[in-house]
Write a protein that holds these residues in place. Sequence first.
Motif, short mmCIF file in Angstrom:
data_model
loop_
_atom_site.label_atom_id
_atom_site.label_comp_id
_atom_site.label_asym_id
_atom_site.label_seq_id
_atom_site.Cartn_x
_atom_site.Cartn_y
_atom_site.Cartn_z
N GLY A 93 -4.32 9.27 -1.97
CA GLY A 93 -4.72 8.12 -2.77
C GLY A 93 -3.98 6.87 -2.35
N LEU A 94 -2.69 7.02 -2.06
CA LEU A 94 -1.90 5.88 -1.59
C LEU A 94 -2.34 5.43 -0.21
CD1 LEU A 94 1.58 7.12 -2.84
CD2 LEU A 94 0.29 5.17 -3.71
N ASP A 95 -2.68 6.37 0.66
CA ASP A 95 -3.19 6.01 1.98
C ASP A 95 -4.50 5.23 1.87
OD1 ASP A 95 -1.07 7.18 3.24
OD2 ASP A 95 -2.13 9.02 3.81
N LEU A 96 -5.36 5.67 0.96
CA LEU A 96 -6.62 4.95 0.74
C LEU A 96 -6.33 3.54 0.24
CD1 LEU A 96 -8.75 7.76 -0.95
CD2 LEU A 96 -9.38 6.53 1.14
N ALA A 97 -5.40 3.39 -0.68
CA ALA A 97 -5.06 2.06 -1.19
C ALA A 97 -4.56 1.16 -0.07
CB ALA A 97 -4.01 2.17 -2.30
N ALA A 98 -3.72 1.71 0.80
CA ALA A 98 -3.20 0.91 1.91
C ALA A 98 -4.32 0.49 2.86
CB ALA A 98 -2.14 1.71 2.67
N TYR A 99 -5.25 1.41 3.14
CA TYR A 99 -6.35 1.09 4.06
C TYR A 99 -7.26 0.02 3.45
CZ TYR A 99 -10.52 1.54 6.89
OH TYR A 99 -11.60 1.26 7.69
N LEU A 100 -7.59 0.15 2.17
CA LEU A 100 -8.44 -0.84 1.53
C LEU A 100 -7.77 -2.21 1.51
CD1 LEU A 100 -9.65 1.30 -1.51
CD2 LEU A 100 -10.92 0.83 0.59
#
Length: 485
Positions: A93-100
């Motif tokens: 979830g944190l990786d997704l937030a960083a990518y977005l």
Amino acid sequence: MSSHKGSLPAFFIAPLPLLSLAFLSLAAPTQAADITILNDHPEGCHAMLSGQIVDGDTDRLRAIVPPGQTAFDRAVIHTRLCLDSPGGSFPEGLDLAAYLGETGISTHVAAQDSCLSACALAFLGGTQLGAEDGLTRNRSRSMHVTATLGFHAPQLNVPAGQFSETVVGQAFDVAIRASAEIFGSLEDLRISRDFALSFFDVAGQDFYFVDTPERARELGVTLTGTGPLPERIDHDRIRDLCTAEFPSLGPANYQDPNSGTSFVGDWIQSLPDSTRGARNWVYLSGTTAEGTLMLDACQVEWKAPHRISLRLFRDIQSDRGQWDDPQPPSARFLASQLSRQADGFGSALPALATPIGTRLDGIADPRPGVTDARVAEGTCAPIAQGYRVVGVQTFSNLRANPGFGEPVVMEVGRDRVVVPLDRSLDGAALLSEKCEEACRPADSGRLTAETISAMNSCARSNDVWWKVRTASGTTGWMSSKFLSP
């Protein structure tokens, strides 16, 4: 909103033992999230992530919604990802937030959908790129008032008998310390310290839900699909709206007797209705510094059912000396002053005009499929509830069939509202091969900057026509080029 882990951007997490990363996930899902490209989502999303979040979902999203978008191409600033997930892997979830955040993809939770736990972390990454003295990244996250957005602390969930209670407890302590260490970097997820503290305070299986307008505002979440404004607004609510939108107004900032500036009073004046039929008020905040009276003003324009705007004006009146009994300027004087200057602009959603403490489910619009104008972009489908006639001097023609060569049914005046008969891509007529391809990105299963640019160009062209109904009940076809939500 902050999730316990919400304050932990993936690229800042301190190295943890392998075990501590294992329990940052909820129960291990067996199937990856479903990531799909959309043609005509009713709330303007270009892609949808649904189901459990697992390791590798960020790479899968990157493959179909790639980076490389820039703020200098208006067509790709508004890429929007819908989220509908019960959670899953917190690190993912944190990786997704960083990518977005890096890529500039907005996040949205649509009507009746839910985004919980690790999904809520990913939601925090919603970003819109901008160009203002260089590249900027601004929060861009929204939710429908009937959606569910909830945060909670990481759950301890490891297979029975695999680890001792002591080892698992130690691992959990490591993660909590790492979470605390990152409180100095909450800015990366653009959440406040107070919000993070509220989030970390949630225990067990409970969630911290974004379920009031105030919580949405605190998190920087735009609310969509809100119900109509009330017909009347009282003066207390005008004051609350203005001081919430512009914190420099009102007495709160002038409590320090050594500041040199004193708060002397505030007033609310009614102004004549605008030419668009909106009610108008001005909230005035008066201060004195070294004997000089200074007035700042917040103009509230209120038009039912759905439009409210706030504008800020500085130093409306000065050099009047110290008043023993200060009085506000007349409505006539204010109207003339406000027509000549506008030092700033802010806006408030209809939801924020409701009484403090109102729950989102108490302001949901009963009409199905209501779409806020801010999300009615990036599609060739007529997804908004209604459209105004724009881009013409006096009128646009309603025709019997799509195309300028078809018979005229009637003339529809500029700024008149028409209602689409089918708010899906099936309700649109695509008159060119180019737009047939551009308006159906789901067929390719992948979004690119060029895809979205071509889709937006088609939606603003005469190659896309919608069947609509006028206020008088007459139906016919109009070019989307002349219609705006």
